[in-house]
Design an enzyme around this catalytic site. Structure first.
Site, PDB file in Angstrom:
ATOM      1  N   GLU A   1       0.806  -1.228   0.000  1.00 50.81           N
ATOM      2  CA  GLU A   1       0.000   0.000   0.000  1.00 50.81           C
ATOM      3  C   GLU A   1       0.833   1.269   0.000  1.00 50.81           C
ATOM      4  O   GLU A   1       0.542   2.229   0.702  1.00 50.81           O
ATOM      5  CB  GLU A   1      -0.959  -0.018   1.200  1.00 50.81           C
TER       6      GLU A   1
HETATM    7  N1  IFG Z   1      -4.388  -4.045   4.386  1.00 51.14           N
HETATM    8  C1  IFG Z   1      -3.156  -3.548   5.003  1.00 51.14           C
HETATM    9  C2  IFG Z   1      -2.988  -3.808   6.483  1.00 51.14           C
HETATM   10  C3  IFG Z   1      -4.296  -3.800   7.259  1.00 51.14           C
HETATM   11  C4  IFG Z   1      -5.285  -4.731   6.570  1.00 51.14           C
HETATM   12  C5  IFG Z   1      -6.531  -4.916   7.406  1.00 51.14           C
HETATM   13  C6  IFG Z   1      -2.002  -5.535   4.131  1.00 51.14           C
HETATM   14  C7  IFG Z   1      -0.739  -6.136   3.581  1.00 51.14           C
HETATM   15  C8  IFG Z   1      -5.592  -4.160   5.214  1.00 51.14           C
HETATM   16  N2  IFG Z   1      -2.010  -4.174   4.312  1.00 51.14           N
HETATM   17  O1  IFG Z   1      -2.940  -6.257   4.405  1.00 51.14           O
HETATM   18  O2  IFG Z   1      -2.131  -2.806   7.039  1.00 51.14           O
HETATM   19  O3  IFG Z   1      -4.817  -2.502   7.376  1.00 51.14           O
HETATM   20  O4  IFG Z   1      -7.293  -6.002   6.952  1.00 51.14           O
END
Ligand code: IFG
Length: 538
Positions: free
Chosen positions: A350
């Site tokens: 992200e």
């Molecule tokens: N995606 C984000 C996490 C977390 C997650 C919650 C990943 C690799 C959503 N990154 O999963 O930091 O916020 O379900």
């Protein structure tokens, strides 16, 4: 029996000698014994989670754990002795039996024997051969990890009351027969997000105890994010002083951090349970907490406000600044020095506030730093966009079934850990009624968590590219151990079985039945698990 060192050994030896006298039966029975309660039958060998490779029941044999039972360990093997001592500590509370741990026990005594030197190639490093006869139980393995895995199985072959923290008067029968077992994948992990809500070492240890019951062998700790920094770094002390303190975390109620001493203590606690710790410092995104502590980590030198919300993708290290790489190298160096395990996770997910070109430039400089300090780089599978990830491990967290750039990276040597968000993210709600958790990757009931195969989940990512599986537990909505247990159990065992058991044993009805029979063990251990309506709980 919390006697100090020498007195304890003397006591044990004395006890063993007294046992050699084979006292009259009356003396053999614990004091104030009442007739054992009518005993529920010993669990079937086939009731184990994860499902073993081969199970051969033998109804002519039944072992009874009793007051004379000794735990016999491999002479000259401190590892075997440590495992025997650990097992004795798990069996004594419910049985009330002395269960002395002896490097070699006179054959006359009924023994649980933990022996190395199996020299059975198919068992590998973590496999074992368990044999139950009326005369005794033997667990044989090539390595200590296999002995330990065998003890996890043995605990499940004893009646559920063995998990009682207080003495239960009953017979302790173990069904006769044999089990040959070894893992499909070498990496079977769980992840705890310490950044959104910090969980104290005691809570992490309790989670380690429970995941170890299912032969999980890696624990990934997500130690930094936008809302908090959770591990002490000496060369950048404000990371924890500012972003590990009071008011940090989601809703400002997730404060805390691991001192180096606490981090090292967790590593040795996990190691005694054959679990390796994997630390994660998430970069170049998810860095707001670091930038609050050190504005020089931003491009404009202005500290952003601390964040206690749950947005993602808005922060980025300053890719063109040398200060960034001094910071990254200091953090990697200090964590590598603290971490005996092979992996250092550098996040990489992200990074929406980092341009594609900057992301590649960042990975080009940072991935080699992990190798420089003797570790294998591990990151969310976004890192596979970088050619520098050829020797790295990419953790797949997609919701879909295809990821072409990952397939390309695999062709270049990248290995994969499977954590598909729509199957293994334990912070997803079970269904709309679940009070905790998120929904972005979909609802995940137990059958959804169980109903997939790591080797076919993503097109073009087959068995030989996959090191294993991992079940992430993000903590935006999970504030304490109770919350963790409710979301992790019973779905974590599903992921553990996908990582350990052969595809041929994969069967939802069998798993659901075994899970239902396992439930009372969680109740006895005070684990607040979710009673999924998909399972008939006994
Ligand atoms: N995606 C984000 C996490 C977390 C997650 C919650 C990943 C690799 C959503 N990154 O999963 O930091 O916020 O379900």
């Amino acid at each position: 029996m919390a006697l100090p060192g020498t007195r304890r050994r003397t006591a044990t030896a004395a006890l063993a000698l007294s046992l050699l006298v084979i006292p009259t039966p009356a003396a053999a029975t614990p004091p104030a014994a009442t007739a054992p309660a009518t005993s529920s039958p010993a669990p079937a060998l086939s009731s184990v989670i994860p499902a073993p490779v081969e199970v051969t029941p033998d109804a002519r044999q039944t072992f009874h754990l009793g007051p004379l039972t000794v735990i016999r360990t491999q002479p000259g093997s401190p590892a075997s002795r440590q495992i025997g001592t650990h097992l004795a500590g798990e069996l004594r509370p419910a049985t009330g039996y002395p269960l002395p741990v002896l490097p070699i026990a006179p054959r006359a005594l009924p023994a649980i024997s933990l022996l190395l030197g199996a020299n059975e190639a198919r068992l590998g490093d973590e496999g074992y051969r368990l044999t139950v006869r009326t005369s005794g139980i033997t667990i044989r393995a090539n390595k200590a990890a296999g002995l330990y895995a065998g003890t996890r199985t043995l605990l499940q072959l004893l009646p559920v009351e063995i998990d009682s923290p207080t003495v239960v008067r009953r017979t302790w029968a173990v069904a006769g027969g044999g089990i040959v077992d070894f893992p499909r994948f070498t990496y079977r992990g769980a992840m705890l997000d310490e950044a959104r809500h910090f969980h104290a070492p005691a809570e992490i240890k309790a989670y380690i105890d429970e995941i170890s019951r299912f032969k999980i062998n890696y624990l990934h700790l997500h130690l930094s994010d936008d809302q908090g920094w959770r591990v002490q770094i000496d060369s950048w002390p404000k990371l924890t002083q500012v972003s590990g303190g009071a008011g940090t975390g989601v809703d400002g109620v997730g404060p805390g951090f691991l001192t180096k001493a606490q981090y090292k203590d967790l590593i040795s606690y996990a190691a005694k349970r054959f679990i390796t710790i994997v630390p994660e410092i998430d970069m170049p995104g998810h860095v707001n907490a670091a930038q609050v502590a050190y504005p020089e980590l931003t491009c404009d030198g202005v500290a952003p406000p601390p964040r206690t919300d749950t947005a993602v993708g808005y922060s980025s290290l300053c890719i063109g600044s040398e200060t960034t790489y001094r910071f990254v190298e200091d953090v990697i160096r200090e964590l590598a020095a603290l971490t005996p395990g092979p992996y250092l996770h550098i996040g990489g997910d992200e990074a929406r506030a980092t341009s594609d070109a900057d992301y590649l430039a960042f990975q080009q400089r940072v991935l080699p730093l992990v190798a420089k300090y003797g570790k294998t780089a591990y990151g969310w599978h976004d890192i596979a966009k970088s050619p520098a990830a050829a020797n790295a491990v990419a953790q797949f967290w997609g919701t879909g079934t295809s990821e072409p750039f990952l397939v390309t990276a695999v062709a270049g040597g990248t290995k994969v850990i499977m954590s598909p968000a729509s199957r293994s993210y334990l912070d997803m709600k079970y269904d709309p009624s679940t009070p905790l958790g998120l929904t972005w990757a979909g609802y995940i009931e137990v059958q959804t968590a169980y109903g997939w195969d790591p080797a076919t989940r993503v097109t073009g990512i087959g068995e030989n590219a996959i090191l294993g599986v991992e079940a992430p537990l993000w903590s935006e909505t999970l504030r304490n151990l109770d919350n963790i247990e409710f979301m992790a159990f019973p779905r974590l065992p599903a992921i553990a079985e996908l990582g350990w058991s052969p595809p041929a044993t994969h069967d939802w009805q069998s798993f659901a039945t075994r899970l239902g029979a396992y439930g009372p063990r969680w109740t006895l251990r005070g684990v607040d698990f979710y009673r999924s309506p998909q399972v008939v709980w006994s």
